[in-house]
Design a protein around this motif. Structure first.
Motif, short mmCIF file in Angstrom:
data_model
loop_
_atom_site.label_atom_id
_atom_site.label_comp_id
_atom_site.label_asym_id
_atom_site.label_seq_id
_atom_site.Cartn_x
_atom_site.Cartn_y
_atom_site.Cartn_z
N GLY A 139 0.80 -1.21 0.00
CA GLY A 139 0.00 0.00 0.00
C GLY A 139 0.83 1.26 0.00
O GLY A 139 2.06 1.23 0.14
N THR A 140 0.14 2.39 -0.14
CA THR A 140 0.79 3.70 -0.10
C THR A 140 0.58 4.31 1.29
O THR A 140 -0.56 4.54 1.69
N PRO A 141 1.66 4.54 2.04
CA PRO A 141 1.52 5.07 3.40
C PRO A 141 0.81 6.42 3.41
O PRO A 141 1.05 7.29 2.59
N LEU A 147 -11.06 0.09 2.36
CA LEU A 147 -12.21 -0.24 3.19
C LEU A 147 -12.68 0.95 4.01
O LEU A 147 -13.40 0.78 4.99
N SER A 148 -12.28 2.16 3.60
CA SER A 148 -12.69 3.37 4.33
C SER A 148 -14.21 3.49 4.33
O SER A 148 -14.87 3.25 3.31
N VAL A 159 -5.85 -1.34 3.27
CA VAL A 159 -4.61 -0.86 2.64
C VAL A 159 -4.95 -0.01 1.42
O VAL A 159 -5.88 -0.33 0.66
N ALA A 160 -4.20 1.07 1.24
CA ALA A 160 -4.32 1.87 0.02
C ALA A 160 -3.41 1.23 -1.03
O ALA A 160 -2.22 1.54 -1.11
N TRP A 161 -3.95 0.33 -1.83
CA TRP A 161 -3.15 -0.51 -2.71
C TRP A 161 -2.35 0.30 -3.74
O TRP A 161 -2.84 1.30 -4.27
#
Length: 535
Positions: A139-141, A147-148, A159-161
């Motif tokens: 993901g991107t920190p 899933l927000s 996770v921001a894939w």
């Protein structure tokens, strides 16, 4: 002599190389768990070094790797957030003292009480946790996860894939790492395949200039030697009330995870570790770590599996892993920070595959339903909460299932002997779970004047069983009849003696007149010359 020397050299080489591999895998794990606990990365790295070194030297399981773990970090975060890191150091010191006491009291033997389905569930659940912990690297920190806005927002899988080339590069490097680890041992075992995979992928990324995340992007690991530091907290009752609950929970989680990992390494290596010694080793390690600014730790199943699979079997493997980690912190941090995260993720994925008990899918249809339920339940609770809760739940459910099954085994046969007494022969254990069924099988109104209860094929296990016997005695007394007990085991007699006036029944001395056949049926034709005497 030459063969012995050659084997010894090979063992030392394997331990040192596997220790190097483990040390490389320890870096991102220790940093990640430090972030989870809300402390600086060096606090996690110092803990990994000191706990790993001390347990490798004096612990009860050579070849097992200890360090900072996520199971402990999730408990520490609340203490750090509410009271600060100094209270964490104090709690870690007390945690170590509790673990030393547990070892000296020989409490490590209680790990034998953990049923095999709980062990399988622990292994499977931990494998899943290790797998999910790697997803953050995809993901991107700082960006919102996929899933927000749902109930799972902020969870380990939120996770921001990554997208596009970045994601494809990461996946390709992970796959390459896993392929090297899998296929290299088929060609040669001269070097640990995990170490070779990390080296090859690192050189490939550096040589081709592939744009991918490296260890240095996570945090800087450069630092000095850990220094002695007494926790800066007031030494009073209020401090103890704050840290004591955390220390007890941390000590319990640390010992449970360490002893279960010890059992797993025992099975893989077909050797036997020493549980009580491991408790003391973990305690000493955490006490020292707390006094040197570390966050504490316990056995790490992922790194232990890397070590064992890389050929590490002796104490030297754990010692070398800790020393290599210290070397990384002191002088080699620029090189370690260049290692691609993808290579370490690939190593951990191989650990997941090797840790998960895939045979559980096959046996789950063949074992009793209660065992299958426990296996699935422990796996799920391990993922949802933590190891200590999962093992506790598994043991409790296993005990309840065991009690339920044995409660149905109580059976009472009745007959009339040559003296006109009604003789009841009890089969199965009499305990809290079986007393209801036991009492339902007697009919005081239909019995003769003298009633004998034979326990040759039964055991009175607890106070509930004694109370059931007392209840029967009252029923027969109210019906104008007398109840006698025979063939009680030594344990049952001891319980009755301790109960004293709580149980008012006549316990008869066993003699030939009331001797039983092997099948538990009394012989009504055996003559008798001696009267029954009260005990």
């Amino acid at each position: 002599m030459f063969e012995l020397h050659a084997n010894k050299v090979a063992t030392v080489r394997n331990d040192i190389l596997s220790g190097l591999t483990v040390a490389l895998a320890l870096v991102p794990e220790a940093v990640a768990f430090a972030f989870v606990a809300g402390v600086e990365p060096l606090v996690g790295l110092y803990a990994a070094f000191m706990v790993g070194l001390i347990t490798a030297c004096i612990g009860g399981r050579p070849g097992m790797i200890s360090g900072a773990t996520g199971a402990l970090a999730v408990v520490m975060v609340a203490l750090v957030a509410d009271h600060g890191v100094e209270y964490l150091f104090a709690a870690v010191v007390l945690m170590g003292i509790i673990q030393i006491a547990a070892g000296l009291l020989r409490m490590g033997k209680f790990i034998r009480m953990v049923p095999h389905p709980v062990m399988l569930g622990f292994v499977n659940g931990l494998a899943i946790v290790i797998f999910l912990a790697q997803l953050v690297q995809f993901g991107t920190p700082g960006d919102a996860g996929w899933l927000s806005g749902t109930a799972l927002e902020g969870s380990i899988i939120d996770v921001a894939w990554l997208e596009g080339q970045a994601l494809y590069s990461l996946l390709g490097l992970v796959a390459l790492t896993m392929a090297i680890i899998h296929f290299l041992p088929k060609l040669t075992t001269a070097l640990p395949s995990s170490l070779v995979a990390i080296g090859v992928v690192s050189l490939l990324v550096i040589g081709l200039g592939i744009d991918t995340r490296v260890v240095g992007d996570i945090a800087s690991i450069k630092g000095g030697l850990p220094s002695f530091h007494i926790p800066a907290v007031p030494l009073n009752w209020e401090t103890l009330t704050i840290i004591f609950p955390y220390s007890v929970v941390l000590a319990a989680i640390g010992l449970i995870e360490s002893l279960l990992t010890l059992r797993l390494v025992d099975e893989i290596t077909e050797t036997r570790g020493r549980g009580n010694q491991e408790c003391v080793g973990q305690g000493v390690a955490n006490t020292v770590t707390g006094l040197f600014g570390g966050m504490g730790g316990c056995a790490m199943i992922g790194q232990s599996m890397i070590n064992v699979n890389s050929g590490g079997r002796g104490r030297l493997s754990g010692i070398s892993a800790a020393l290599f980690l210290l070397l990384f912190i002191l002088v080699a941090s620029p090189l370690i920070e260049m290692i691609p995260v993808a290579a370490l993720v690939g190593v951990m994925f191989i650990v997941v595959i090797g840790t998960f008990e895939w045979s559980s899918f096959r046996v789950i249809r063949k074992v009793p339903k209660g065992d299958a339920l426990v296996l699935i339940l422990v796996s799920g609770v391990t993922v949802a909460t933590d190891l200590a809760v999962a093992v506790l739940v598994g043991v409790i459910v296993s005990a309840l299932v065991f009690a339920w099954e044995h409660a149905k085994q109580i059976r009472v046969d009745s007959l009339e002997d040559h003296k006109g007494s009604t003789v009841y022969t009890v089969h199965g254990p009499l305990f809290f779970g079986s007393v209801t069924s036991f009492l339902e099988q007697f009919n005081p109104a239909g019995a003769n004047q003298d009633v004998v209860m034979d326990f040759a094929d039964s055991r009175v296990c607890d106070h509930s069983g004694l109370e059931a016997i007392d209840t029967l005695a009252d029923r027969y007394l109210n019906a104008g009849k007398t109840l006698h007990l025979i063939h009680l085991s030594d344990e049952c007699r001891h319980l009755l003696k301790r109960a004293g006036s709580l149980v008012e029944v006549s316990v008869l001395e066993d003699n030939e007149d009331y001797s039983a056949h092997k099948m538990g049926v009394l012989n009504p034709f055996q003559p008798t010359d001696s009267p029954l005497q009260s005990q």
